[in-house]
Design a protein around this motif. Structure first.
Motif, PDB file in Angstrom:
ATOM      1  N   ASN A 113      -2.671   3.820  -3.243  1.00 35.39           N
ATOM      2  CA  ASN A 113      -3.106   3.759  -1.838  1.00 35.39           C
ATOM      3  C   ASN A 113      -4.288   2.829  -1.629  1.00 35.39           C
ATOM      4  OD1 ASN A 113      -1.227   5.413  -0.557  1.00 35.39           O
ATOM      5  ND2 ASN A 113      -2.217   7.226  -1.428  1.00 35.39           N
TER       6      ASN A 113
ATOM      7  N   CYS B  16      -9.612   2.484   0.062  1.00 39.91           N
ATOM      8  CA  CYS B  16      -8.306   3.085  -0.177  1.00 39.91           C
ATOM      9  C   CYS B  16      -7.841   3.845   1.056  1.00 39.91           C
ATOM     10  CB  CYS B  16      -8.350   4.001  -1.387  1.00 39.91           C
ATOM     11  SG  CYS B  16      -9.312   5.469  -1.096  1.00 39.91           S
ATOM     12  N   ARG B  17      -6.553   4.019   1.134  1.00 39.63           N
ATOM     13  CA  ARG B  17      -5.996   4.731   2.275  1.00 39.63           C
ATOM     14  C   ARG B  17      -5.942   6.216   1.949  1.00 39.63           C
ATOM     15  NH1 ARG B  17      -0.702   2.313   4.134  1.00 39.63           N
ATOM     16  NH2 ARG B  17      -2.187   0.750   4.874  1.00 39.63           N
TER      17      ARG B  17
ATOM     18  N   THR C 270       0.838  -1.199   0.000  1.00 44.17           N
ATOM     19  CA  THR C 270       0.000   0.000   0.000  1.00 44.17           C
ATOM     20  C   THR C 270       0.875   1.251   0.000  1.00 44.17           C
ATOM     21  OG1 THR C 270      -1.677  -1.164   1.270  1.00 44.17           O
ATOM     22  CG2 THR C 270      -1.821   1.228   1.234  1.00 44.17           C
ATOM     23  N   GLY C 271       0.613   2.140  -0.953  1.00 43.86           N
ATOM     24  CA  GLY C 271       1.369   3.384  -0.994  1.00 43.86           C
ATOM     25  C   GLY C 271       2.570   3.345  -1.915  1.00 43.86           C
TER      26      GLY C 271
ATOM     27  N   HIS D 187      -3.632  11.035   5.836  1.00 42.77           N
ATOM     28  CA  HIS D 187      -4.183  11.798   6.953  1.00 42.77           C
ATOM     29  C   HIS D 187      -3.143  11.968   8.042  1.00 42.77           C
ATOM     30  CE1 HIS D 187      -4.776   7.557   7.841  1.00 42.77           C
ATOM     31  NE2 HIS D 187      -4.641   7.906   9.113  1.00 42.77           N
TER      32      HIS D 187
ATOM     33  N   ILE E 110      -6.212  -0.488   0.023  1.00 44.32           N
ATOM     34  CA  ILE E 110      -6.210  -1.316   1.226  1.00 44.32           C
ATOM     35  C   ILE E 110      -5.848  -2.751   0.814  1.00 44.32           C
ATOM     36  CG2 ILE E 110      -7.819  -2.293   2.946  1.00 44.32           C
ATOM     37  CD1 ILE E 110      -6.966   0.644   3.399  1.00 44.32           C
TER      38      ILE E 110
ATOM     39  N   ASP F 208      -5.684  -0.716   8.529  1.00 41.82           N
ATOM     40  CA  ASP F 208      -6.837   0.157   8.315  1.00 41.82           C
ATOM     41  C   ASP F 208      -7.818  -0.532   7.361  1.00 41.82           C
ATOM     42  OD1 ASP F 208      -5.052   0.314   6.267  1.00 41.82           O
ATOM     43  OD2 ASP F 208      -4.894   2.482   6.204  1.00 41.82           O
TER      44      ASP F 208
ATOM     45  N   SER G 118       0.008  -4.922   3.281  1.00 42.51           N
ATOM     46  CA  SER G 118       0.400  -3.839   4.167  1.00 42.51           C
ATOM     47  C   SER G 118       0.457  -4.376   5.582  1.00 42.51           C
ATOM     48  CB  SER G 118      -0.627  -2.705   4.074  1.00 42.51           C
ATOM     49  OG  SER G 118      -0.348  -1.747   5.074  1.00 42.51           O
TER      50      SER G 118
END
Lengths: 261, 403
Positions: free
Chosen positions: B352, B393-394, B290-291, B397, B354, B389, B385
């Motif tokens: 991003n 999608c992440r 993720t990311g 934040h 999940i 969470d 990941s």
């Protein structure tokens, strides 16, 4: 080898808990429970007394005592061989999954038999005193010695048979037959120098590692004489040889235990 | 042995004899001695690694790769055929929980039995008793026979003993599935605390996220040798990538024809010839963290020219939820025609998504949405990941807490 000895010493609590578990579990669920440890030999003695003083009279005065003082140590030895041979096999699930010095298993098996013998000896000694056989206090001092010697020998034998049985399963049944035969090649039921024992078979008694030990028991408890130091010394050396060789062999073989179940 | 190391494994090989027909009885041994044929199955082939004092390492690998064998070698349950295994200090293993438990004895008595198997003496057990009982949350039940326990209570007690041994080296095989979620969290915290106290830890687990949370290093064992060793996050990505590509390759081969026939429609004047998902270094990937940044790399063949072409792509979650879609028209790229073979790339700086499985559709259209080559499920990939969470999608934040 010293390292292994030290490790087993570090695991002494495990031996203790295994012995306690075995002794407590033995008569679990029975009404009289632990009392059976005493009731069993007492009735055995009663039967021998009846048989040998009424039906099969023997040359020995108080033959039931003559027999009993050797039969109890013999039963400890024979239990050490038969229980000892399966000491590793019985715990195979644990051996496959967790590490501990494997030597504690045969030691624990023999020790619980040893404790059982000690308790039975309360009955033996009580009966010797009550029956008017009497005691020799100096000879009695040797009793703990010969018990320890026998304990060492039994552990040595248990090391050997427990390890070999893992690789060769028939051994546990073969040993049952061997110990049965060995009982008659030992001084349990007659003296080694008894007229009825042919001279050409005398060597069988010499080969039997229990002969000297049983002779010493009988000297102390039945004949009320201080045992011959040479006989006690010989038994002691034999015990040491068995335990050293047994432990060496056990350590050789134990590496393959987990893969041979 | 190096003073800094708690575990040294040097050139260790292990093979098991697999008998076709093994006899352990005298009769069988005598009668069938010729039949004792066996095959040597090599499970570990010359592996070496060290673990420093206080370090936590994870062993990962597919089923049957030899990681549990490695753990058994470390505990001295089995011994290597060649090479050496050295450990320094007291070893406790969370491989078999509740060894030696006797059902008729009380929980308290079983603590003594079980702890003694770990090599503790009476005094040491006495000193830990309160802590063990408290950790197990058994309360007054501790004096009831173990046979009256529920399986959860049983495991809690067993785990409490094993983890309170105060070992120098702790070996763990798939155990963090004990008890309910609360107890698991508690075990995990305890494990962290133990690690903080300087205990060396070796974990075998299929839960890579757990390893990433505890371990400093991961060792990937593949077919009996060490494939990769390093930071868990790096090793796991390569490992998952390998696992996914194996799985997806197999599936793709099976479904190739089906995909081509059923999942592709349009006039086919222009067709995709090559579809790849690349990571930042340009390597083909099937697993993404993720990311991470990825690049969609596409080639197409032109059979007949088309005018006013539009390229597009869409991302779908494995359950069919359309996560995202766009095309060159939506993104206001200048209009263009296709006259010959060519290629294009789509660069995604941060994907991003999940963790989960996704697929991607790629499209060529012309004019107002007339399909030329609509290629459904052109790519399948997995997102992983260690952050748990939830959602689709992440969303980037930041928390500011004014407490």
């Amino acid at each position: 080898m010293l390292k292994q000895v030290k490790e087993i010493y570090e695991y002494r609590e495990m031996i203790y808990t295994l012995v306690r578990k075995d002794l407590r579990g033995r008569y679990k669920g029975s009404v009289l429970g632990f009392m059976w440890t005493f009731i069993n030999p007492l009735f055995q003695l009663l039967i021998y007394t009846l048989v040998f003083s009424v039906i099969m009279r023997s040359g020995e005065e108080q033959y039931y005592l003559f027999l009993f003082v050797c039969l109890i140590p013999w039963m400890f030895f024979s239990a050490s061989v038969t229980d000892g041979s399966t000491a590793i096999l019985r715990e195979k699930e644990m051996i496959k999954k967790i590490y501990f010095p494997r030597g504690v298993l045969p030691i624990a098996a023999v020790t619980s038999g040893f404790v059982n013998m000690l308790l039975t000896f309360i009955v033996v000694i009580a009966v010797t005193l009550i029956s008017g056989r009497g005691m020799n206090p100096v000879a009695y001092l040797c009793l703990p010695l010969v018990m320890i010697v026998e304990y060492l020998l039994c552990i040595g034998v248990a090391f050997i048979v427990s390890a070999l049985t893992v690789y060769f399963r028939d051994l546990q049944y073969i040993l049952g037959i061997i110990t049965m035969g060995m009982q008659y090649a030992s001084p349990v039921m007659y003296r080694v120098n008894d007229d009825r024992v042919p001279a050409k078979f005398a060597w069988i008694f010499k080969v039997n590692p229990m002969t000297s030990i049983l002779n010493v028991y009988r000297d102390i408890l039945y004949d009320k004489v201080v045992p011959n130091p040479a006989e006690l010394g010989y038994a002691f050396c034999l015990g040491i040889i068995f335990i050293v060789f047994g432990f060496w062999l056990f350590n050789k073989l134990q590496k393959g235990f987990a893969e041979n179940f | 042995m190096d003073n800094e190391n708690a575990i040294e494994v040097k050139n260790v090989s292990k093979a098991f004899k697999v008998y076709f027909d093994k006899g352990t009885e005298l009769k069988e041994k005598l009668l069938f001695w010729k039949r004792n044929r066996f095959e040597n199955r090599v499970v570990l082939d010359n592996i070496s690694f060290n673990v420093k004092k206080g370090e936590a390492i994870g062993l990962v690998g597919r089923n049957g790769c030899g990681k549990s064998t490695t753990l058994k070698l470390l505990t001295k349950i089995i011994y290597p055929n060649s090479g050496t295994v050295e450990l320094k200090g007291r070893v406790s293993s969370l491989i078999e929980l509740g060894a030696g438990f006797h059902p008729d004895m009380s929980g308290r008595e079983n603590i003594y039995t079980n702890a003694s198997i770990f090599g503790l003496n009476r005094k040491e057990i006495d000193a830990r008793l309160d802590e063990i009982i408290e950790f197990s949350e058994l309360g007054d039940y501790i004096d009831n026979p173990v046979r009256t326990y529920s399986s959860g209570m049983y495991m809690r007690l067993a785990f409490s003993v094993a983890i309170n041994v105060d070992a120098d080296i702790l070996l763990i095989d798939e155990i963090l599935a004990v008890g309910d979620a609360n107890f698991q969290a508690k075990c995990f915290n305890k494990l962290r605390e133990i690690k903080g106290n300087g205990t060396t830890i070796v974990i075998v687990s299929h839960s890579l996220a757990q390893i990433e949370q505890i371990c400093d290093r991961s060792i990937w064992i593949k077919e009996g040798h060490i494939e990769e060793m390093g930071l868990p996050k790096d090793v796991h990505l390569d490992y998952l990538n390998y696992m996914n590509s194996e799985r997806i390759d197999r599936k793709e081969r099976e479904e190739f024809a089906k995909i081509n026939r059923g999942n592709r429609y349009g006039s086919q004047k222009v067709m995709f010839s090559d579809v790849h998902l690349l990571d930042a270094e340009g390597k083909d990937v099937k697993t993404i963290r993720t990311g991470d940044g990825v690049t969609l790399d596409l080639k197409y063949e032109c059979k007949e020219p088309i005018e006013d072409a539009v390229f597009g792509f869409g991302i779908f979650r494995s359950d069919g939820v359309w996560v995202y879609g766009t095309n060159t028209r939506i993104d206001r790229k200048p209009n263009f025609d296709i006259k010959k073979d060519g290629s294009y790339v789509v660069k995604i700086d941060e994907l991003n998504l999940i963790p989960g499985e996704y697929w991607m559709d790629v499209t060529i259209e012309f004019g107002e949405g007339n399909p030329v080559d609509y290629y459904k499920k052109a790519l399948k990939f997995e997102v992983v990941s260690n952050i748990t969470d939830v959602g689709i999608c992440r969303i980037p934040h930041e928390w500011t807490l004014n407490i």
